[in-house]
Each structure stands twice: as structure tokens, then as C-alpha cells.
Motif scaffolding. Structure first.
Motif, PDB file in Angstrom:
ATOM      1  N   VAL A 179       0.875  -1.167   0.000  1.00 47.44           N
ATOM      2  CA  VAL A 179       0.000   0.000   0.000  1.00 47.44           C
ATOM      3  C   VAL A 179       0.910   1.215   0.000  1.00 47.44           C
ATOM      4  O   VAL A 179       1.753   1.360   0.886  1.00 47.44           O
ATOM      5  N   ARG A 180       0.759   2.042  -1.022  1.00 50.04           N
ATOM      6  CA  ARG A 180       1.560   3.268  -1.126  1.00 50.04           C
ATOM      7  C   ARG A 180       0.640   4.469  -0.953  1.00 50.04           C
ATOM      8  O   ARG A 180      -0.387   4.569  -1.614  1.00 50.04           O
ATOM      9  N   ALA A 181       1.042   5.368  -0.067  1.00 47.78           N
ATOM     10  CA  ALA A 181       0.304   6.609   0.152  1.00 47.78           C
ATOM     11  C   ALA A 181       1.194   7.768  -0.267  1.00 47.78           C
ATOM     12  O   ALA A 181       2.414   7.711  -0.128  1.00 47.78           O
ATOM     13  N   ALA A 182       0.551   8.810  -0.785  1.00 47.07           N
ATOM     14  CA  ALA A 182       1.288  10.023  -1.167  1.00 47.07           C
ATOM     15  C   ALA A 182       0.430  11.230  -0.811  1.00 47.07           C
ATOM     16  O   ALA A 182      -0.745  11.283  -1.151  1.00 47.07           O
ATOM     17  N   VAL A 203       3.405  -4.328   3.188  1.00 47.33           N
ATOM     18  CA  VAL A 203       4.421  -3.292   3.070  1.00 47.33           C
ATOM     19  C   VAL A 203       3.674  -1.978   2.836  1.00 47.33           C
ATOM     20  O   VAL A 203       2.862  -1.884   1.919  1.00 47.33           O
ATOM     21  N   MET A 204       3.926  -0.996   3.685  1.00 48.93           N
ATOM     22  CA  MET A 204       3.312   0.320   3.513  1.00 48.93           C
ATOM     23  C   MET A 204       4.392   1.313   3.139  1.00 48.93           C
ATOM     24  O   MET A 204       5.289   1.590   3.931  1.00 48.93           O
ATOM     25  N   ASP A 205       4.307   1.839   1.923  1.00 46.11           N
ATOM     26  CA  ASP A 205       5.273   2.814   1.428  1.00 46.11           C
ATOM     27  C   ASP A 205       4.768   4.207   1.783  1.00 46.11           C
ATOM     28  O   ASP A 205       3.787   4.699   1.225  1.00 46.11           O
ATOM     29  N   LEU A 206       5.452   4.845   2.717  1.00 48.72           N
ATOM     30  CA  LEU A 206       5.083   6.176   3.195  1.00 48.72           C
ATOM     31  C   LEU A 206       6.142   7.214   2.846  1.00 48.72           C
ATOM     32  O   LEU A 206       6.172   8.296   3.435  1.00 48.72           O
ATOM     33  N   THR A 207       6.982   6.895   1.883  1.00 50.59           N
ATOM     34  CA  THR A 207       8.069   7.812   1.531  1.00 50.59           C
ATOM     35  C   THR A 207       7.561   9.113   0.913  1.00 50.59           C
ATOM     36  O   THR A 207       8.295  10.100   0.895  1.00 50.59           O
ATOM     37  N   GLN A 208       6.345   9.110   0.423  1.00 53.32           N
ATOM     38  CA  GLN A 208       5.777  10.319  -0.196  1.00 53.32           C
ATOM     39  C   GLN A 208       4.772  11.009   0.730  1.00 53.32           C
ATOM     40  O   GLN A 208       3.934  11.775   0.275  1.00 53.32           O
ATOM     41  N   GLY A 241       1.180 -12.023  11.134  1.00 53.43           N
ATOM     42  CA  GLY A 241       1.786 -11.611   9.878  1.00 53.43           C
ATOM     43  C   GLY A 241       2.933 -10.653  10.100  1.00 53.43           C
ATOM     44  O   GLY A 241       3.519 -10.591  11.190  1.00 53.43           O
ATOM     45  N   ARG A 242       3.212  -9.894   9.066  1.00 53.40           N
ATOM     46  CA  ARG A 242       4.352  -8.976   9.098  1.00 53.40           C
ATOM     47  C   ARG A 242       3.973  -7.668   8.428  1.00 53.40           C
ATOM     48  O   ARG A 242       3.374  -7.662   7.358  1.00 53.40           O
ATOM     49  N   LEU A 243       4.362  -6.565   9.063  1.00 51.20           N
ATOM     50  CA  LEU A 243       4.168  -5.228   8.515  1.00 51.20           C
ATOM     51  C   LEU A 243       5.521  -4.552   8.425  1.00 51.20           C
ATOM     52  O   LEU A 243       6.268  -4.513   9.406  1.00 51.20           O
ATOM     53  N   ILE A 244       5.828  -4.034   7.241  1.00 55.63           N
ATOM     54  CA  ILE A 244       7.065  -3.290   7.038  1.00 55.63           C
ATOM     55  C   ILE A 244       6.682  -1.900   6.533  1.00 55.63           C
ATOM     56  O   ILE A 244       5.985  -1.776   5.525  1.00 55.63           O
ATOM     57  N   LEU A 245       7.128  -0.874   7.235  1.00 56.20           N
ATOM     58  CA  LEU A 245       6.919   0.502   6.782  1.00 56.20           C
ATOM     59  C   LEU A 245       8.145   0.941   5.997  1.00 56.20           C
ATOM     60  O   LEU A 245       9.278   0.748   6.449  1.00 56.20           O
ATOM     61  N   SER A 305      13.596   1.725   1.562  1.00 57.47           N
ATOM     62  CA  SER A 305      13.175   1.628   0.163  1.00 57.47           C
ATOM     63  C   SER A 305      12.281   0.404  -0.023  1.00 57.47           C
ATOM     64  O   SER A 305      12.332  -0.536   0.776  1.00 57.47           O
ATOM     65  N   LEU A 306      11.501   0.431  -1.077  1.00 55.68           N
ATOM     66  CA  LEU A 306      10.678  -0.733  -1.398  1.00 55.68           C
ATOM     67  C   LEU A 306      11.550  -1.950  -1.665  1.00 55.68           C
ATOM     68  O   LEU A 306      11.222  -3.060  -1.242  1.00 55.68           O
TER      69      LEU A 306
END
Length: 121
Positions: free
Chosen positions: A23-26, A54-59, A83-87, A112-113
């Protein structure tokens, strides 16, 4: 499947990469848009099986307490399902927020992703 939810200031998209959902948020993550992110995370976590998220919060340059609550809720759901969550976060507000709230002890983070995918493999 890619799902994109957007408005002029906030976007959420999701897809599967290997064993993980991403999931990527911007944009600014505040009380106005946090329900959209939560809905997408819930949709992804409602899938059967042991989740890898995997949550991509870099943006995401800003996160208020409601947005932080979405992240904590996602962590709780993933842990409950074993489970597993990686930010994925860079230097900036999210990293600072996790540090000052002492939540950095509980969240697994990568910069990074690619690093997140390698960690999840």
C-alpha cells in the motif's frame, strides 16, 4: 490488481509484489484522508491467510495523530494474524513521529521498497 484512490492532495494505491501486499500513500496523512488509507489497508488485510503488508510512506510529508492511529491499527491487525508489517520511510516527519512516540520499537522499517521486498522474501 492495482487500486488507486486519489484527490488533489492525497493518493492511495495498492498491489501485490511477491508474498506481500503493498500500500503506497502520497500526500499529507491527516484526519480528512486517514479513513481512505484505513479502508485500503482493511481491504488488503481482509484477504485470507497470514498477511505480509508493506506500507510505502516515503511520499507522506505529514502525519497527524489520526494517521498514526491508522498505522498502529494496521500493526495490531497484522500481529493478531501473525503476519508482518514493514513501513517504508525516509528521513523526515514519519520517522521523527515514530521516534518521539517510541513506536519505532514496534514498527519494522526500511528505507526503500527494494529493501522491504528483500526483507520479506
Amino acid at each position: 490488481m492495482t487500486v488507486v484512490l486519489s484527490n488533489p492532495t492525497f493518493e492511495v494505491e495498492s498491489w501485490h509484489q511477491g508474498p506481500c501486499a503493498v500500500v503506497r500513500a502520497a500526500g499529507e496523512l491527516d484526519m480528512a484522508v486517514a479513513p481512505r488509507l484505513r479502508a485500503e489497508v482493511d481491504r488488503v488485510l481482509d484477504a485470507p491467510g497470514r498477511p505480509c503488508l508493506v506500507m510505502d510512506l516515503t511520499q507522506v510529508p505529514f502525519c497527524d495523530s489520526v494517521g498514526l492511529g491508522v498505522l498502529v491499527n494496521a500493526l495490531a491487525r497484522v500481529r493478531d494474524a501473525q503476519g508482518r508489517l514493514i513501513l517504508v520511510v525516509g528521513p523526515g516527519m514519519i520517522t521523527h513521529l515514530l521516534t518521539i512516540t517510541n513506536l519505532d520499537r514496534y514498527f519494522e522499517t526500511r528505507s526503500s521498497l527494494r529493501e522491504a521486498y528483500e526483507a520479506a522474501a
